[in-house]
Design a protein around this motif. Structure first.
Motif, PDB file in Angstrom:
ATOM      1  N   LYS A 233      20.414   7.382 120.194  1.00  0.00           N
ATOM      2  CA  LYS A 233      21.197   8.613 120.039  1.00  0.00           C
ATOM      3  C   LYS A 233      20.782   9.461 118.843  1.00  0.00           C
ATOM      4  O   LYS A 233      21.199  10.619 118.731  1.00  0.00           O
ATOM      5  CB  LYS A 233      22.684   8.270 119.904  1.00  0.00           C
ATOM      6  CG  LYS A 233      23.298   7.694 121.172  1.00  0.00           C
ATOM      7  CD  LYS A 233      24.773   7.405 120.951  1.00  0.00           C
ATOM      8  CE  LYS A 233      25.446   6.950 122.239  1.00  0.00           C
ATOM      9  NZ  LYS A 233      26.884   6.695 122.030  1.00  0.00           N
TER      10      LYS A 233
ATOM     11  N   ASN B 186      19.056   8.884 127.022  1.00  0.00           N
ATOM     12  CA  ASN B 186      20.162   9.402 126.202  1.00  0.00           C
ATOM     13  C   ASN B 186      20.646  10.784 126.629  1.00  0.00           C
ATOM     14  O   ASN B 186      21.456  11.402 125.944  1.00  0.00           O
ATOM     15  CB  ASN B 186      19.770   9.418 124.720  1.00  0.00           C
ATOM     16  CG  ASN B 186      18.748  10.498 124.378  1.00  0.00           C
ATOM     17  OD1 ASN B 186      18.408  11.354 125.199  1.00  0.00           O
ATOM     18  ND2 ASN B 186      18.248  10.471 123.161  1.00  0.00           N
ATOM     19  N   GLY B 187      20.153  11.255 127.770  1.00  0.00           N
ATOM     20  CA  GLY B 187      20.532  12.586 128.228  1.00  0.00           C
ATOM     21  C   GLY B 187      19.397  13.590 128.107  1.00  0.00           C
ATOM     22  O   GLY B 187      19.541  14.757 128.469  1.00  0.00           O
TER      23      GLY B 187
ATOM     24  N   LYS C 185      13.839  18.889 123.996  1.00  0.00           N
ATOM     25  CA  LYS C 185      14.491  18.397 125.202  1.00  0.00           C
ATOM     26  C   LYS C 185      13.390  17.907 126.136  1.00  0.00           C
ATOM     27  O   LYS C 185      12.394  18.605 126.351  1.00  0.00           O
ATOM     28  CB  LYS C 185      15.292  19.517 125.856  1.00  0.00           C
ATOM     29  CG  LYS C 185      16.214  19.083 126.967  1.00  0.00           C
ATOM     30  CD  LYS C 185      17.454  18.390 126.444  1.00  0.00           C
ATOM     31  CE  LYS C 185      18.428  18.066 127.594  1.00  0.00           C
ATOM     32  NZ  LYS C 185      19.558  17.257 127.142  1.00  0.00           N
TER      33      LYS C 185
ATOM     34  N   SER D 104      16.399  16.590 132.042  1.00  0.00           N
ATOM     35  CA  SER D 104      17.790  17.024 132.204  1.00  0.00           C
ATOM     36  C   SER D 104      18.753  15.847 132.129  1.00  0.00           C
ATOM     37  O   SER D 104      18.361  14.684 132.275  1.00  0.00           O
ATOM     38  CB  SER D 104      17.958  17.717 133.556  1.00  0.00           C
ATOM     39  OG  SER D 104      17.816  16.769 134.608  1.00  0.00           O
ATOM     40  N   GLU D 105      20.008  16.153 131.942  1.00  0.00           N
ATOM     41  CA  GLU D 105      21.052  15.129 131.916  1.00  0.00           C
ATOM     42  C   GLU D 105      21.129  14.401 133.257  1.00  0.00           C
ATOM     43  O   GLU D 105      21.340  13.184 133.309  1.00  0.00           O
ATOM     44  CB  GLU D 105      22.397  15.785 131.589  1.00  0.00           C
ATOM     45  CG  GLU D 105      23.582  14.829 131.546  1.00  0.00           C
ATOM     46  CD  GLU D 105      23.458  13.763 130.476  1.00  0.00           C
ATOM     47  OE1 GLU D 105      23.445  12.564 130.840  1.00  0.00           O
ATOM     48  OE2 GLU D 105      23.366  14.127 129.300  1.00  0.00           O
ATOM     49  N   GLN D 106      20.933  15.139 134.348  1.00  0.00           N
ATOM     50  CA  GLN D 106      20.981  14.532 135.675  1.00  0.00           C
ATOM     51  C   GLN D 106      19.844  13.531 135.858  1.00  0.00           C
ATOM     52  O   GLN D 106      20.038  12.417 136.359  1.00  0.00           O
ATOM     53  CB  GLN D 106      20.898  15.610 136.762  1.00  0.00           C
ATOM     54  CG  GLN D 106      20.967  15.070 138.191  1.00  0.00           C
ATOM     55  CD  GLN D 106      22.258  14.320 138.478  1.00  0.00           C
ATOM     56  OE1 GLN D 106      23.337  14.901 138.496  1.00  0.00           O
ATOM     57  NE2 GLN D 106      22.162  13.019 138.699  1.00  0.00           N
TER      58      GLN D 106
ATOM     59  N   SER E 286      18.305  11.959 133.495  1.00  0.00           N
ATOM     60  CA  SER E 286      18.603  10.833 132.621  1.00  0.00           C
ATOM     61  C   SER E 286      19.610   9.887 133.270  1.00  0.00           C
ATOM     62  O   SER E 286      19.473   8.657 133.165  1.00  0.00           O
ATOM     63  CB  SER E 286      19.153  11.350 131.287  1.00  0.00           C
ATOM     64  OG  SER E 286      19.420  10.298 130.404  1.00  0.00           O
ATOM     65  N   ALA E 287      20.601  10.439 133.952  1.00  0.00           N
ATOM     66  CA  ALA E 287      21.605   9.611 134.631  1.00  0.00           C
ATOM     67  C   ALA E 287      20.960   8.764 135.731  1.00  0.00           C
ATOM     68  O   ALA E 287      21.299   7.582 135.901  1.00  0.00           O
ATOM     69  CB  ALA E 287      22.704  10.496 135.217  1.00  0.00           C
TER      70      ALA E 287
ATOM     71  N   ASN F 121      26.325   4.348 128.436  1.00  0.00           N
ATOM     72  CA  ASN F 121      26.200   5.192 127.241  1.00  0.00           C
ATOM     73  C   ASN F 121      25.377   4.419 126.200  1.00  0.00           C
ATOM     74  O   ASN F 121      25.927   3.854 125.255  1.00  0.00           O
ATOM     75  CB  ASN F 121      27.585   5.541 126.685  1.00  0.00           C
ATOM     76  CG  ASN F 121      27.511   6.488 125.510  1.00  0.00           C
ATOM     77  OD1 ASN F 121      26.527   7.207 125.319  1.00  0.00           O
ATOM     78  ND2 ASN F 121      28.552   6.487 124.686  1.00  0.00           N
TER      79      ASN F 121
END
Length: 663
Positions: free
Chosen positions: A262, A454-455, A485, A488-490, A492-493, A547
């Motif tokens: 993080k 981590n996103g 960056k 994307s967050e998606q 990463s998920a 997380n």
């Protein structure tokens, strides 16, 4: 005429006598005054006052490096010889308190009768100085009682500081060491040398206008301390598990890195090559006396540099399949593949006339994108990289900082190497997709992997979080640095989901800990020359996957077994580290999930598909040899790369022709 001349001569003679009388009279009357004026223009001594070098602390203020207060014993021979009885009594006290040879001290004093400054002893402990001062006090009491004078004279003490490492070899490759003159030579000691060092003071001795001795002191400015991101508990556990592996199996190199995904903080860095920071030039920690005796001076220097080096940043290697999460993430982010998309693995790909096999020689068959990571399928990675093309693939190499230094605050980082857009041919593109033909250091992979889970934020890895003054007050907070960056967050998920499945039901099962949500990726890299069939195996894991708060990366370079191509060797080290450090980080077991995992294991009749073969050697040596081992029941993780598949040239190698990756 003659009378006049005689009169003149008599007058001149009288005047001369008068002037002579005035001079003699003035000398008698004001001589001391003139002498004192001359003395006021002279300094009798000027000595440097050493500063205290700042401490290196772990995140909980535990001292990893400090400066120990010691003393130099200074004698004044002129004062010691100024009166009868002084010499004998002073030498007796020096002998009793510092165990010096009285005859040798007497010789030194008499050879320097006019000297007022001579360093008799160096690096003396405070306890010995206190003992001497107690002797002086007792002598003063005796003198006062008898109406005499104290006869222990002409001895003083200079404060000095010697660098000390209270925990000896702990975090040695990170902390580094400093020379006797406060010059940082390695690790954080070198990187933060100017911060840790202070400014020397000075004491000036002189005569006052009345002839009495005076002294002016310009105080030293002590250095600042650094509060690191290291956690001594996590560092100790990491080192312990490496030692355990070296004892039970052994390898050419074993290294581990623990970091916070993080913010880029490093919790621990360690390898199997450890040494005592208080004896940094002693090779016996790593090599036997017989091995050391055979080394020439040049070879000793090379071995010392090898022992001192931090494997996690200084060693470049082909990562193998731990690079696959980056390949999949890049393709997802570019919408070149989709979650749930199916692929067919038939055992390999033939590219530009070169057949490159998968870990499954007969093919995995139909696989989803998630399963391609779970089964560590090379064939699917090559298909994905073909969709990406060299331009996009190289673009993401740059985004993930591959082939470039991370900028971690340690000296000696290697950049690794990768093919650039011009030199990335079809074969290199294919092999790079599963982590061969490019080289990295451990921090590069850990930082890129952290951004994937981590996103999508790439943090600059770092080891220092605060600068403290001499009193422990915070002078500077070093905040986490966001570099860029990555995905994307998606995306990463998706990767968190895939990597969790890899540990729960894929090739990473050995790293699983019942009750914990752990994800990760295995790595098995075939080293050059390919025909030697030597492997560097690895595993990078994270927890909890919903997380992620911690990433653990372990590499095992040429495990001390005949069949090396099994990432389970690295997985078991990650498993052992995580099992012990997660509670320290406030990450606790889910008892319901633990029970469910145990029931699942029982349903498999206790058979663990990823069980590793046992080493037949009881312990590792500094130069381990491959040995026989039992046949492994499960499928090997090895694959055959032709010798034509080379690693990318380093930036230094390509600089002369103006091509390649720049740092």
């Amino acid at each position: 005429m003659q009378g006049t001349l005689l009169t003149i001569l008599v007058l001149i003679f009288v005047c001369f006598l008068f002037l002579l009388w005035q001079i003699v009279h003035g000398m008698e009357k004001n001589g001391n005054k003139y002498a004192k004026k001359v003395l006021t223009q002279q300094s009798y001594v000027s000595n440097a006052i050493q500063f205290k070098r700042g401490d290196i602390l772990d995140r909980n203020n535990t001292k990893l490096a400090t400066s120990k207060l010691l003393y130099n014993v200074v004698i004044d021979p002129k004062t010691i010889l100024s009166k009868d009885g002084y010499e004998e009594k002073t030498i007796e006290a020096l002998k009793n308190c510092f165990e010096v040879d009285s005859q040798e001290v007497q010789k030194i004093i008499n050879q320097r009768k006019k000297s007022q400054y001579y360093v008799l002893l160096k690096n003396i402990e405070k306890s010995s100085v206190d003992k001497f001062n107690k002797c002086v006090e007792e002598e003063k009491k005796r003198a006062k009682k008898e109406g005499g004078q104290c006869k222990i004279v002409g001895v003083s003490f200079e404060k000095i500081y010697k660098r000390n490492y209270p925990l000896n070899e702990k975090a040695c490759s990170v902390v580094g060491f400093a020379s006797g003159n406060n010059e940082g030579l390695w690790g954080l000691e070198n990187q933060y040398n100017d911060t840790l060092n202070g400014v020397c003071g000075r004491s000036y001795g002189y005569y006052n206008a009345d002839g009495s001795l005076g002294k002016t002191v310009k105080a030293a400015q002590n250095g600042s301390s650094i509060l690191t991101t290291l956690d001594l508990n996590i560092q100790s556990i990491t080192e312990k598990m490496i030692r355990k592996f070296m004892k039970n199996t052994g390898a050419k190199n074993v290294a581990a890195l623990v970091m916070n995904p993080k913010n880029g903080e490093i919790y621990a860095m360690a390898s199997n090559k450890q040494y005592d920071l208080n004896n940094a030039f002693d090779l016996s920690e790593v090599y036997s006396a017989k091995e050391i005796s055979k080394l020439k001076d040049k070879e000793k220097i090379e071995k010392l540099n090898e022992m001192w080096s931090n494997f996690c940043i200084s060693h470049a290697f082909e990562p193998g399949s731990t690079y696959k999460p980056m390949t999949v993430a890049a393709a997802l982010d570019e919408n070149l593949v989709k979650d749930g998309q199916s692929f067919v693995c038939d055992g390999g790909e033939t590219i530009s006339g070169v057949h490159i096999s998968c870990v499954s020689r007969f093919g995995h068959g139909n696989l989803t994108l998630e399963q391609s990571l779970m089964e560590s399928c090379n064939d699917v990675m090559m298909q994905i990289s073909s969709k990406m093309g060299k331009k996009t693939f190289y673009k993401y190499q740059n985004i993930f900082n591959i082939g470039k230094k991370t900028g971690i605050d340690l000296p000696g980082e290697t950049s690794g190497s990768c093919y650039n857009e011009e030199t990335l041919g079809p074969t290199q593109l294919a092999t790079s997709s599963f982590g061969q033909s490019l080289t990295v250091n451990m921090v590069q992979i850990a930082s890129a992997f952290s951004s994937v889970i981590n996103g999508g934020t790439y943090y600059k890895p770092h080891l220092v979080k605060q600068i403290l003054d001499d009193n422990g007050n915070v002078v500077e907070n070093i905040e986490p640095t966001v570099v860029r960056k990555t995905v994307s967050e998606q995306t990463s998920a998706y990767l968190r989901k895939y990597l969790k499945a890899t540990v729960e039901d894929g090739t990473g099962a050995t790293a699983a800990i019942p009750g914990y949500s752990i994800g990760g990726k295995t790595g098995t890299a075939q080293k050059i020359p390919r025909t030697a069939r030597k492997y560097l195996v690895s595993f990078i894991g994270a927890a909890p996957m919903e997380n992620p708060e911690v990433v653990v990366y372990v590499i095992v370079d040429e495990p001390n077994v005949a069949d090396q191509a099994h990432s389970t060797y690295a997985q078991e080290v990650v498993h052992d580290i995580m099992k012990d450090i997660l509670p320290f980080l406030g990450i606790y077991k889910d008892e319901k999930a633990a029970k469910k995992a145990e029931e699942k294991a029982a349903a498999k009749n206790g058979i663990v598909a990823t069980e590793k073969p046992k080493s037949t050697e009881a312990a590792a040596t500094s130069t381990p040899e491959a040995t026989k081992q039992p046949k492994k029941d499960t499928e090997t993780e090895s694959y055959d790369l032709p010798d034509t598949v080379k690693t990318a040239p380093t930036p230094e190698e390509t600089a002369s022709v103006g091509k390649g990756v720049t740092e």
